[in-house]
Design an enzyme around this catalytic site. Structure first.
Site, mmCIF file in Angstrom:
data_model
loop_
_atom_site.group_PDB
_atom_site.id
_atom_site.type_symbol
_atom_site.label_atom_id
_atom_site.label_comp_id
_atom_site.label_asym_id
_atom_site.label_seq_id
_atom_site.Cartn_x
_atom_site.Cartn_y
_atom_site.Cartn_z
ATOM 1 N N ASP A 72 -78.694 -47.409 -19.727
ATOM 2 C CA ASP A 72 -79.762 -48.407 -19.588
ATOM 3 C C ASP A 72 -80.983 -47.786 -18.914
ATOM 4 O OD1 ASP A 72 -78.021 -50.312 -20.662
ATOM 5 O OD2 ASP A 72 -77.195 -50.775 -18.688
ATOM 6 N N LYS B 16 -76.730 -55.183 -19.787
ATOM 7 C CA LYS B 16 -77.640 -54.140 -20.292
ATOM 8 C C LYS B 16 -79.106 -54.587 -20.238
ATOM 9 C CE LYS B 16 -74.053 -52.227 -23.214
ATOM 10 N NZ LYS B 16 -73.621 -51.226 -22.235
ATOM 11 N N GLY C 274 -72.164 -48.971 -9.002
ATOM 12 C CA GLY C 274 -72.833 -50.172 -9.498
ATOM 13 C C GLY C 274 -74.017 -49.826 -10.370
ATOM 14 N N ASN D 126 -80.202 -54.656 -16.541
ATOM 15 C CA ASN D 126 -80.300 -53.282 -16.009
ATOM 16 C C ASN D 126 -81.562 -52.599 -16.540
ATOM 17 O OD1 ASN D 126 -77.780 -53.805 -14.953
ATOM 18 N ND2 ASN D 126 -76.659 -52.550 -16.438
ATOM 19 N N THR E 188 -77.928 -39.794 -26.458
ATOM 20 C CA THR E 188 -77.464 -39.224 -25.199
ATOM 21 C C THR E 188 -76.041 -38.714 -25.387
ATOM 22 O OG1 THR E 188 -76.628 -41.362 -24.437
ATOM 23 C CG2 THR E 188 -78.885 -40.801 -23.823
ATOM 24 N N SER F 271 -73.368 -35.652 -19.814
ATOM 25 C CA SER F 271 -74.063 -34.545 -19.140
ATOM 26 C C SER F 271 -74.505 -33.466 -20.141
ATOM 27 C CB SER F 271 -73.156 -33.930 -18.068
ATOM 28 O OG SER F 271 -71.966 -33.486 -18.691
HETATM 29 O O1 RIB Z 1 -74.608 -50.709 -19.644
HETATM 30 C C1 RIB Z 1 -73.873 -51.128 -18.525
HETATM 31 C C2 RIB Z 1 -73.658 -52.601 -18.568
HETATM 32 O O2 RIB Z 1 -72.847 -52.920 -19.679
HETATM 33 C C3 RIB Z 1 -72.923 -53.173 -17.379
HETATM 34 O O3 RIB Z 1 -73.786 -53.521 -16.318
HETATM 35 C C4 RIB Z 1 -72.149 -54.327 -17.965
HETATM 36 O O4 RIB Z 1 -72.606 -55.575 -17.539
HETATM 37 C C5 RIB Z 1 -72.243 -54.175 -19.475
HETATM 38 O O5 RIB Z 1 -73.096 -55.089 -20.019
#
Ligand code: RIB
Length: 280
Positions: free
Chosen positions: A230, A40, A265, A43, A197, A200
């Site tokens: 994220d 997270k 991904g 990302n 959130t 959708s």
């Molecule tokens: O929010 C998504 C993320 O949660 C993924 O990428 C995974 O690694 C988890 O941490």
């Protein structure tokens, strides 16, 4: 340029695409397997960078081959990793993710080196905004909330017990609907705003329990929802720090989150600002 610091997790995501998600005790076979950089924290850092901010990630990875793989897109994307520490006796965080054709997922995380992030790492952070989540130890977040003085966002994911001082300090709390149910009335302690959130469905921003903004994500062909929350979080922080009005900021964040679901991904599908604006 707006500056953002992120304290959070770095994971390698091992993703199985399945025909449907298993129920407890069930084996579902026939999956196809892929690996992606995730976590997270990572990302959110890369999402903020792609949306135009100058970004620093404060994190820990293991001293293993997965570390380079997990940091690859952050490095390529220009996220500052000078405070990303390698930990000798730990493995890089790993997430096992099953993704259904609907894009829905199940995630299991083995935190590994993410557990080694310490409160000392939060000292002297200078940035317009700081974003944290709950994949690093809670004392780190408590310390960050106390010592950082700019715009402070806590994404309460995954749901876990959190000190009330963090909620009181937060300018922005972000939860999905499952987390919102889990925290219940305790979110009322937030003196800033709470963004929720709902996949959708309609996302909201509330202040003091009153809805001050609502937005519906644009309709997209959903492939994988991993990382959508994220992306939403990073986009909403950027829009609010840019002084966009709550409704406009929420629309921007919803569009960013929706675009992030259109590819497999977490990190490969994070949108840049032009891609988001095209959906508005
Ligand atoms: O929010 C998504 C993320 O949660 C993924 O990428 C995974 O690694 C988890 O941490």
């Amino acid at each position: 340029m707006l500056s953002v610091a992120v304290i959070g997790s770095v994971n390698i995501d091992i993703v199985a695409r399945v025909s449907r998600l298993p129920v407890p005790g069930e084996t579902v076979t026939g999956a196809t397997l892929s690996r992606f950089p995730g976590g997270k924290g990572a990302n959110q850092a890369l999402a903020a960078k792609r949306l135009g901010a100058d970004v620093r990630l404060i994190a820990c990875v293991g001293d293993d081959a997965s570390a380079d793989e997990a940091l690859e897109l952050l490095r390529e994307g220009g996220v500052n990793l000078s405070q990303c520490r390698r930990v000798g006796d730990a493995t890089t965080g790993t997430a096992l993710i099953a993704v259904a054709p609907s894009g829905e997922n199940h995630i299991v995380v083995a935190p590994g080196a993410n557990r080694a992030v310490t409160p000392e790492a939060t000292q002297a952070i200078q940035a317009d905004a700081l974003i944290c989540q709950l994949e690093v130890p809670v004392p780190v977040i408590v310390q960050a909330a106390q010592s950082y003085s700019g715009f402070f966002c806590i994404n309460l994911a995954p749901a876990a017990e959190i000190d009330v001082t963090v909620l009181q300090r937060a300018d922005l709390v972000v939860v999905n609907e499952t987390e919102a149910d889990w925290y219940g009335r305790s979110l009322d302690a937030c003196r800033g705003v709470v963004a929720t959130t709902r996949g959708s469905g309609v996302a909201t921003i509330e202040r003091n329990g009153e809805i001050i903004a609502e937005a519906t994500p644009p309709t997209v062909d959903v492939v994988d929802t991993t990382g959508a929350g994220d992306t939403f979080t990073a986009a909403l922080v950027i829009a609010l720090v840019e002084q966009q009005a709550p409704e406009e900021a929420l629309r921007f964040a919803c569009a960013a989150g929706a675009v992030a679901t259109t590819n497999m991904g977490a990190q490969p599908s994070l949108p840049d600002r032009e891609q988001v604006l095209a959906y508005l």
